[in-house]
Design a protein around this motif. Structure first.
Motif, PDB file in Angstrom:
ATOM      1  N   MET A 174       0.854  -1.188   0.000  1.00 27.05           N
ATOM      2  CA  MET A 174       0.000   0.000   0.000  1.00 27.05           C
ATOM      3  C   MET A 174       0.888   1.237   0.000  1.00 27.05           C
ATOM      4  SD  MET A 174      -1.340   0.053   3.980  1.00 27.05           S
ATOM      5  CE  MET A 174      -1.727  -1.702   3.937  1.00 27.05           C
ATOM      6  N   PRO A 175       0.370   2.376  -0.421  1.00 26.47           N
ATOM      7  CA  PRO A 175       1.163   3.605  -0.359  1.00 26.47           C
ATOM      8  C   PRO A 175       1.462   3.988   1.089  1.00 26.47           C
ATOM      9  CG  PRO A 175      -0.752   3.870  -1.796  1.00 26.47           C
ATOM     10  CD  PRO A 175      -0.941   2.581  -1.058  1.00 26.47           C
ATOM     11  N   VAL A 176       2.612   4.593   1.296  1.00 27.95           N
ATOM     12  CA  VAL A 176       2.977   5.057   2.635  1.00 27.95           C
ATOM     13  C   VAL A 176       2.059   6.197   3.055  1.00 27.95           C
ATOM     14  CG1 VAL A 176       4.720   6.383   3.895  1.00 27.95           C
ATOM     15  CG2 VAL A 176       5.384   4.333   2.663  1.00 27.95           C
ATOM     16  N   SER A 177       1.552   6.115   4.296  1.00 24.30           N
ATOM     17  CA  SER A 177       0.771   7.213   4.869  1.00 24.30           C
ATOM     18  C   SER A 177       0.823   7.084   6.384  1.00 24.30           C
ATOM     19  CB  SER A 177      -0.687   7.175   4.396  1.00 24.30           C
ATOM     20  OG  SER A 177      -1.385   6.092   4.973  1.00 24.30           O
ATOM     21  N   VAL A 178       0.631   8.202   7.069  1.00 23.06           N
ATOM     22  CA  VAL A 178       0.637   8.191   8.532  1.00 23.06           C
ATOM     23  C   VAL A 178      -0.500   7.322   9.054  1.00 23.06           C
ATOM     24  CG1 VAL A 178       0.367   9.606  10.596  1.00 23.06           C
ATOM     25  CG2 VAL A 178       1.713  10.461   8.669  1.00 23.06           C
ATOM     26  N   ILE A 179      -1.662   7.441   8.430  1.00 19.76           N
ATOM     27  CA  ILE A 179      -2.828   6.667   8.884  1.00 19.76           C
ATOM     28  C   ILE A 179      -2.571   5.176   8.742  1.00 19.76           C
ATOM     29  CG2 ILE A 179      -5.249   6.151   8.384  1.00 19.76           C
ATOM     30  CD1 ILE A 179      -5.619   9.065   7.614  1.00 19.76           C
ATOM     31  N   ALA A 180      -1.968   4.770   7.610  1.00 28.05           N
ATOM     32  CA  ALA A 180      -1.679   3.353   7.405  1.00 28.05           C
ATOM     33  C   ALA A 180      -0.681   2.853   8.441  1.00 28.05           C
ATOM     34  CB  ALA A 180      -1.148   3.119   5.997  1.00 28.05           C
ATOM     35  N   GLY A 181       0.343   3.666   8.744  1.00 28.47           N
ATOM     36  CA  GLY A 181       1.327   3.268   9.744  1.00 28.47           C
ATOM     37  C   GLY A 181       0.717   3.092  11.120  1.00 28.47           C
ATOM     38  N   ILE A 182      -0.139   4.024  11.512  1.00 34.39           N
ATOM     39  CA  ILE A 182      -0.807   3.915  12.811  1.00 34.39           C
ATOM     40  C   ILE A 182      -1.700   2.681  12.839  1.00 34.39           C
ATOM     41  CG2 ILE A 182      -2.494   5.008  14.335  1.00 34.39           C
ATOM     42  CD1 ILE A 182      -1.399   7.709  13.411  1.00 34.39           C
ATOM     43  N   GLY A 183      -2.365   2.409  11.718  1.00 34.01           N
ATOM     44  CA  GLY A 183      -3.228   1.242  11.641  1.00 34.01           C
ATOM     45  C   GLY A 183      -2.459  -0.051  11.846  1.00 34.01           C
ATOM     46  N   VAL A 184      -1.265  -0.146  11.271  1.00 38.05           N
ATOM     47  CA  VAL A 184      -0.437  -1.343  11.451  1.00 38.05           C
ATOM     48  C   VAL A 184      -0.031  -1.504  12.910  1.00 38.05           C
ATOM     49  CG1 VAL A 184       1.761  -2.425  10.874  1.00 38.05           C
ATOM     50  CG2 VAL A 184       0.410  -1.333   9.081  1.00 38.05           C
ATOM     51  N   LEU A 185       0.371  -0.405  13.546  1.00 37.13           N
ATOM     52  CA  LEU A 185       0.778  -0.476  14.946  1.00 37.13           C
ATOM     53  C   LEU A 185      -0.388  -0.923  15.831  1.00 37.13           C
ATOM     54  CD1 LEU A 185       2.978   2.740  15.305  1.00 37.13           C
ATOM     55  CD2 LEU A 185       3.696   0.403  14.812  1.00 37.13           C
ATOM     56  N   ASN A 186      -1.577  -0.391  15.579  1.00 35.05           N
ATOM     57  CA  ASN A 186      -2.751  -0.794  16.359  1.00 35.05           C
ATOM     58  C   ASN A 186      -3.094  -2.261  16.124  1.00 35.05           C
ATOM     59  OD1 ASN A 186      -3.077   1.733  17.500  1.00 35.05           O
ATOM     60  ND2 ASN A 186      -4.451   2.459  15.884  1.00 35.05           N
ATOM     61  N   LYS A 187      -3.035  -2.680  14.859  1.00 36.18           N
ATOM     62  CA  LYS A 187      -3.376  -4.066  14.519  1.00 36.18           C
ATOM     63  C   LYS A 187      -2.412  -5.048  15.163  1.00 36.18           C
ATOM     64  CE  LYS A 187      -4.518  -6.924  10.493  1.00 36.18           C
ATOM     65  NZ  LYS A 187      -4.552  -6.973   9.008  1.00 36.18           N
ATOM     66  N   CYS A 188      -1.148  -4.632  15.278  1.00 39.27           N
ATOM     67  CA  CYS A 188      -0.133  -5.493  15.885  1.00 39.27           C
ATOM     68  C   CYS A 188      -0.031  -5.299  17.393  1.00 39.27           C
ATOM     69  CB  CYS A 188       1.231  -5.237  15.240  1.00 39.27           C
ATOM     70  SG  CYS A 188       1.312  -5.763  13.523  1.00 39.27           S
ATOM     71  N   ASN A 189      -0.935  -4.462  17.925  1.00 39.97           N
ATOM     72  CA  ASN A 189      -1.013  -4.264  19.377  1.00 39.97           C
ATOM     73  C   ASN A 189       0.297  -3.726  19.959  1.00 39.97           C
ATOM     74  OD1 ASN A 189      -2.564  -4.311  21.739  1.00 39.97           O
ATOM     75  ND2 ASN A 189      -1.715  -6.286  22.368  1.00 39.97           N
ATOM     76  N   VAL A 190       0.924  -2.794  19.228  1.00 40.06           N
ATOM     77  CA  VAL A 190       2.155  -2.168  19.717  1.00 40.06           C
ATOM     78  C   VAL A 190       1.768  -0.993  20.601  1.00 40.06           C
ATOM     79  CG1 VAL A 190       4.262  -0.960  19.065  1.00 40.06           C
ATOM     80  CG2 VAL A 190       3.433  -2.876  17.670  1.00 40.06           C
ATOM     81  N   LYS A 191       2.094  -1.092  21.873  1.00 35.21           N
ATOM     82  CA  LYS A 191       1.710  -0.058  22.851  1.00 35.21           C
ATOM     83  C   LYS A 191       2.866   0.874  23.193  1.00 35.21           C
ATOM     84  CE  LYS A 191      -2.413  -1.883  23.304  1.00 35.21           C
ATOM     85  NZ  LYS A 191      -3.605  -1.186  22.749  1.00 35.21           N
ATOM     86  N   GLU A 192       4.090   0.373  23.102  1.00 31.07           N
ATOM     87  CA  GLU A 192       5.246   1.148  23.517  1.00 31.07           C
ATOM     88  C   GLU A 192       6.151   1.426  22.320  1.00 31.07           C
ATOM     89  OE1 GLU A 192       7.225  -0.962  26.554  1.00 31.07           O
ATOM     90  OE2 GLU A 192       5.496  -1.026  27.918  1.00 31.07           O
ATOM     91  N   PHE A 193       6.412   2.693  22.075  1.00 30.91           N
ATOM     92  CA  PHE A 193       7.261   3.048  20.942  1.00 30.91           C
ATOM     93  C   PHE A 193       8.715   2.646  21.181  1.00 30.91           C
ATOM     94  CE2 PHE A 193       3.640   5.839  20.162  1.00 30.91           C
ATOM     95  CZ  PHE A 193       3.470   5.671  18.795  1.00 30.91           C
ATOM     96  N   ASP A 194       9.092   2.433  22.440  1.00 30.82           N
ATOM     97  CA  ASP A 194      10.445   1.966  22.730  1.00 30.82           C
ATOM     98  C   ASP A 194      10.689   0.573  22.161  1.00 30.82           C
ATOM     99  OD1 ASP A 194      10.966   4.284  24.052  1.00 30.82           O
ATOM    100  OD2 ASP A 194      10.640   3.468  26.067  1.00 30.82           O
ATOM    101  N   ALA A 195       9.614  -0.155  21.887  1.00 34.34           N
ATOM    102  CA  ALA A 195       9.754  -1.505  21.343  1.00 34.34           C
ATOM    103  C   ALA A 195      10.026  -1.505  19.843  1.00 34.34           C
ATOM    104  CB  ALA A 195       8.492  -2.324  21.631  1.00 34.34           C
ATOM    105  N   LEU A 196       9.922  -0.312  19.229  1.00 36.06           N
ATOM    106  CA  LEU A 196      10.101  -0.214  17.784  1.00 36.06           C
ATOM    107  C   LEU A 196      11.551   0.103  17.432  1.00 36.06           C
ATOM    108  CD1 LEU A 196       6.924   1.843  16.815  1.00 36.06           C
ATOM    109  CD2 LEU A 196       7.232  -0.635  16.734  1.00 36.06           C
ATOM    110  N   GLU A 197      12.010  -0.499  16.374  1.00 38.35           N
ATOM    111  CA  GLU A 197      13.367  -0.249  15.876  1.00 38.35           C
ATOM    112  C   GLU A 197      13.311  -0.070  14.367  1.00 38.35           C
ATOM    113  OE1 GLU A 197      17.718  -2.500  15.422  1.00 38.35           O
ATOM    114  OE2 GLU A 197      16.023  -3.516  16.376  1.00 38.35           O
ATOM    115  N   GLU A 198      13.929   0.990  13.882  1.00 42.17           N
ATOM    116  CA  GLU A 198      14.027   1.205  12.442  1.00 42.17           C
ATOM    117  C   GLU A 198      15.382   0.720  11.964  1.00 42.17           C
ATOM    118  OE1 GLU A 198      14.363   5.012   9.533  1.00 42.17           O
ATOM    119  OE2 GLU A 198      12.636   5.021  10.889  1.00 42.17           O
TER     120      GLU A 198
END
Length: 239
Positions: A174-198
């Motif tokens: 899908m095209p990159v968008s802020v809404i799509a990114g937030i949707g993925v985080l919610n769907k994957c039940n990511v609560k803490e941004f410290d758990a994310l690594e780029e």
């Protein structure tokens, strides 16, 4: 053979040991779309019979072992065992190293009797006279009079290079968008941004073959390729 690679930016959930998505440019997305056009025989040959899931590898091996005595005179086993990939796949030599996969772009053939059939594989036979489809015919590209249209088609591939795309772990795009990114985080039940690594990674021949294999066996293909076969921890079902 060129060794060009493309770069991906992965968003990883460290707690779940999972790639949530990758930000990718046109070249990677075009490669994914091209996988759908690969003949099954080419896929088996690229991955080898031992790496195939199910019975298709056994079928391929049985055709290899079958005597030509049992084949129709108008057919040969290479049509099944070494089918030609679509000509446009030659645009991706850095992902599939097997030179026999790539076919010359815009090269077509017909029989010596010049019947109406054409083929992109000189090993095929004419359905009318059973002659070899080995006579070169000239491909004429569509004439474009509008400069803007010409610019838009000269890019090649499937998707436009003006945009950045999100590729999910299950390879949906899908095209990159802020809404799509937030949707993925919610769907994957990511609560803490410290758990994310780029993480920035390179994608080339080895990764291309691994991804082709993973696409047939897993719903977590990016995790399989870039984080190892362990994949996501149990209980993480966000794709």
């Amino acid at each position: 053979m060129p060794t060009t690679k493309v770069s991906l930016r992965l968003m990883i959930d460290k707690n779940a040991h999972k790639v949530l998505f990758a930000e990718a440019e046109k070249e990677f997305v075009d490669f994914l779309f091209h996988l759908l056009s690969l003949p099954v025989g080419t896929v088996v040959r690229l991955l080898s019979k031992q790496n195939m899931v199910g019975c298709i590898g056994s079928l391929y091996e049985s055709i290899e072992n079958l005597s030509e005595t049992y084949m129709q005179h108008s057919q040969n086993k290479d049509i099944l065992l070494k089918p030609s990939a679509p000509p446009q796949f030659a645009d991706f030599p850095f992902l599939l190293a097997d030179e026999s996969v790539s076919a010359p772009a815009n090269r077509f053939f017909n029989c010596p009797n010049n019947h109406r059939y054409v083929s992109d594989d000189p090993r095929n036979t004419c359905p009318l006279c059973w002659g070899s489809m080995s006579r070169d015919v000239t491909y004429v590209a569509p004439v474009t009079t509008n400069r803007e249209n010409k610019a838009s088609t000269s890019e090649g591939g499937y998707v436009k290079g003006l945009f950045t795309y999100m590729v999910m772990d299950d390879l949906s795009v899908m095209p990159v968008s802020v809404i799509a990114g937030i949707g993925v985080l919610n769907k994957c039940n990511v609560k803490e941004f410290d758990a994310l690594e780029e993480k920035k990674v390179e994608f080339g021949i080895d990764e291309g073959l691994q991804l082709l294999k993973a696409s047939l066996q897993s719903k977590a293909a990016l995790t399989y390729v870039f984080l190892g076969e362990k994949g996501p921890i149990q209980g993480c079902h966000c794709t």
